[in-house]
Structure formats: structure tokens, C-alpha cells
Design an enzyme around this catalytic site. Structure first.
Site: not given
Ligand code: PLP
Length: 395
Positions: A112, A378, A90
Site C-alpha cells: 500500500e 531521508s 525506502k
Molecule cells: C516515507 C518517507 C518518510 C517517512 O517514513 P519513515 O518510515 O518514518 O522513514 C520520510 N522521508 C521520506 C523521504 C519518505 O519518503
């Protein structure tokens, strides 16, 4: 221009657009007119890439996971977004949007957050850039994501608990949009995923596309070719997935498989699997698939993973699923938990629960032994430890 990508009106096929209140029309239109010119400028690119390198720690490694590869009979690489500063992908987007806000002369940031991950990323870049920051968060989420609230406060952000509705993400979003309507001229709304009115989905996808840009270079180094046979990612709103697939959208040699949160199962009524269970509607300013009742009331989503617990989906992903370009699987809570333990025990990497929904795709596919698979991790799992420990595996 990608054929799977956005058209000049901000639509991906039937999905997208900008459905905003009249009072925000000019603000959103200014952003639409200016975003491409700014983010493609040399000045922006220089500052963005310097911060990605020295502040975030990019490029994130592309790691060949030997034991996981043996388990699944393929050549599996993990794209390590979990190693970024603040622990997830993010931050890439938050840095890009605050640089854009500065260049548009905005002086105040709002956002948000649901689980708090996007709130922390936004509060982080506001500290970095010395900009005032207000984060809207449902009161229920404030209570259950306490450490992230503390982090945002320590970073200097004002966290505003939202008491309306179910006191979760969609209520926080409504409140953020209300704030934006009151301060359209001086406030920049940093949206954390490929959602919201056009141009946000495209803006976020482009800022996150550094992920697939790096995958291309790193694969060339490891494998002698710059494309994989499979790309795998999880989808909440869709930003890590969009970043992972961006430069491969038109490359039909590359199969795209995405995991959304099945919760207790798509038939259970306790799910966040919007591609499987949603119908066309409007949410957060875009036409997309939405989990809603037949008369259009948004239904409360459920997932064990707070970051995937969202009743909509980015318009790009709705389109890719509808066109068949992406195969979207619903991954249930128990499958994600098992996948998280497996990665931890085979590779010594504790993934975020969100990322575990991508890992749980692996046992559902059948690979050839020379298939090259790239899976985006992610985020890291530190924030999910108490959930993991209260769901210890049987073995
Ligand atoms: C917020 C988040 C997601 C989901 O958000 P996307 O916009 O679909 O990528 C996935 N993995 C992590 C670690 C997150 O913090």
C-alpha cells in the site's frame, strides 16, 4: 540484544505484537519463524549488499555540512539517503523484502502507499525481479500524487485506487490486508515502514540498519570516533529513524532526537504528531500509539508532508518516546518549510519535506561547539517542488 529492542514476543515494552485476522495467522507466523534465519544468511547478505552497492548506490555519503555547522555551532554531518536510487531510504527496505519474498517461495507482491514513495520503491524492485505487483492507493492520493502513479505504471505495477473511507492511506492499508487474506499462500506484503504486525517492525528496522552501520564507519573516518553526540531524524512510521539509530540504541552517549509532523500545531486538530496526540490502540496489526477519538475511531491525520501523514507510529518509537530514550519534537509545517529553504540556500541541497522536519529540529537544540551531530536526510525534494514554490519564504 538491545534492552531497547524487541522481546521474544514481538513487543517493545507495551507496544508491538501481531494482531491479525485468524486467516493470516499462519502466513505471519511463517514469516516470524523464517525472517531472521533468512536475512542473516550468507546468501541473503551477499545479494542484499551487492544490490545496495551497485543498484542503490550505497554507501550513501556522510557529508560534513560546513555552512550549516557554522549556523548551528556544532559539527553537523548529513547522512545522504536522498542520493539513493529512487530518491529516498525506502529502496533499502524494498530490496530486502523482495529478496526475502523470493526465498520464501512467494510469487506475487502487494503493497500500500500514501504519497506513492513506498509504492514506487516496491514497483521498482518488482521490475528488477520480474514479479507481479499490485499497489493499493487511496483514490484521493491517486489524484494528488499523479506523477508517482505514472512512475509505478511505467514500472509495470498495477495501481489499484481504493474508494472506501477517506480514500487515503489507512483505507489503502485495509484493502491491502484484505487482498493478503485472500491470497495468503502465494503473496508477500511488502510493508514500507517500521509498522504492521510483528515481525515487520523488526524486519524493516534491520533492513534499514545499514544506515547506522555506515554512519559508524564513516564517523570513525571523519572524526576518529564511531559515535555522534546527537542523532536526528524525522518519523512518519519510523523506518529512516530506526535505521539511523539501530546500532546506537544502547549507547547512552548518543542522544536521539526525532521530529514528527506537527501540521498546523498539536493543539490545532490538524496534525500528524502521534507521539504528542496519540493514545494506545491497535492499527495495522500492532499495538501502538494511534490518533483516535475517545471511542477508538482513527482520526484523519494532517501534515504538509505526505510521507509523514500517518495516524500511527512504529511500536519501537512509541516505546523509545515513553521510556525517554528518544526525545520526540513536533515540527509544524511552517518550521519544516523554513528549514528546507535554509538547507537549500546554505548547502545547495533540496531536501524532501519529510526530511525538512528533521532539519527543523536544529534551531530547537543548543549545542556545544565540539558536538558531533548526524542528521539523516531521508529523501530528495524533487517531488515537493510545487509545494515549496507555493510557500516562498518572506526574505
Ligand atoms: C516515507 C518517507 C518518510 C517517512 O517514513 P519513515 O518510515 O518514518 O522513514 C520520510 N522521508 C521520506 C523521504 C519518505 O519518503
Amino acid at each position: 540484544m538491545h534492552s531497547h529492542n524487541i522481546d521474544t514476543n514481538g513487543f517493545y515494552g507495551a507496544f508491538g505484537g501481531a494482531y491479525v485476522p485468524e486467516i493470516l495467522y499462519k502466513t505471519v507466523e511463517d514469516l516470524r519463524r523464517e525472517y531472521l534465519g533468512i536475512i542473516q544468511s550468507e546468501d541473503f547478505q551477499r545479494e542484499f549488499h551487492l544490490l545496495l552497492r551497485d543498484y542503490v548506490g550505497r554507501p550513501s555519503p556522510l557529508y560534513y555540512a560546513r555552512r550549516m555547522s557554522q549556523r548551528y555551532g556544532c559539527r553537523l554531518y548529513l547522512k545522504r539517503e536522498d542520493l539513493n536510487h529512487t530518491g529516498a531510504h525506502k529502496i533499502n527496505n524494498a530490496i530486502g523484502q523482495i529478496l526475502l519474498a523470493q526465498r520464501m517461495g512467494k510469487r506475487r507482491i502487494i503493497a500500500e502507499t500514501g504519497a506513492g514513495q513506498h509504492g514506487v520503491a516496491t514497483a521498482t524492485v518488482c521490475a528488477l525481479m520480474n514479479m507481479p505487483c499490485r499497489i493499493y492507493m487511496g483514490a484521493t492520493d491517486v489524484a494528488r500524487q499523479h506523477t508517482n502513479v505514472e512512475r509505478m505504471k511505467m514500472l509495470g505495477a498495477e495501481v489499484f485506487p481504493v474508494e472506501s473511507g477517506n480514500k487515503t492511506l489507512k483505507d489503502a492499508t485495509n484493502e491491502a490486508i484484505r487482498d493478503w487474506c485472500c491470497h495468503p499462500a502465494d503473496t508477500f506484503y511488502i510493508i514500507g515502514s517500521t509498522v504492521g504486525p510483528h515481525p515487520y517492525p523488526d524486519l524493516v528496522a534491520r533492513l534499514q540498519s545499514v544506515i547506522s552501520e555506515e554512519i559508524k564507519e564513516q564517523l570513525l573516518e571523519h572524526e576518529g570516533r564511531d559515535y555522534p553526540d546527537y542523532l536526528i531524524a524525522c518519523v512518519g512510521g519510523g523506518s529512516n529513524a530506526a535505521g539511523t539509530i539501530f546500532h546506537y540504541l544502547d549507547d547512552e552517549r548518543v542522544r536521539i532526537v526525532l521530529g514528527e509532523a506537527g501540521g498546523h500545531g498539536i493543539e490545532s486538530g490538524e496534525t500528524a504528531a502521534t507521539i504528542h496526540c496519540g493514545t494506545t490502540g491497535i492499527i495495522h496489526g500492532a499495538r501502538t500509539l494511534v490518533m483516535q477519538t475517545p471511542d477508538g475511531q482513527i482520526t484523519e491525520p494532517y501534515s504538509i508532508s505526505a510521507g509523514l501523514d500517518y495516524p500511527g507510529i512504529g511500536p519501537l518509537h512509541a516505546h523509545l518516546a515513553q521510556s525517554g530514550r528518544a526525545n520526540v519534537l513536533a515540527i509544524n509545517d511552517d518550521e519544516a518549510l523554513q528549514a528546507a529553504y535554509e538547507l537549500t540556500r546554505l548547502e545547495g541541497i533540496i531536501p524532501a519535506l519529510e526530511s525538512a522536519h528533521a532539519l527543523a529540529i536544529l534551531p530547537k537544540l543548543s549545542f556545544r561547539s565540539d558536538d558531533v551531530v548526524v542528521l539523516t536526510v531521508s529523501g530528495r525534494g524533487d517531488k515537493d517542488l510545487s509545494t515549496y514554490l507555493s510557500h516562498l519564504p518572506q526574505s
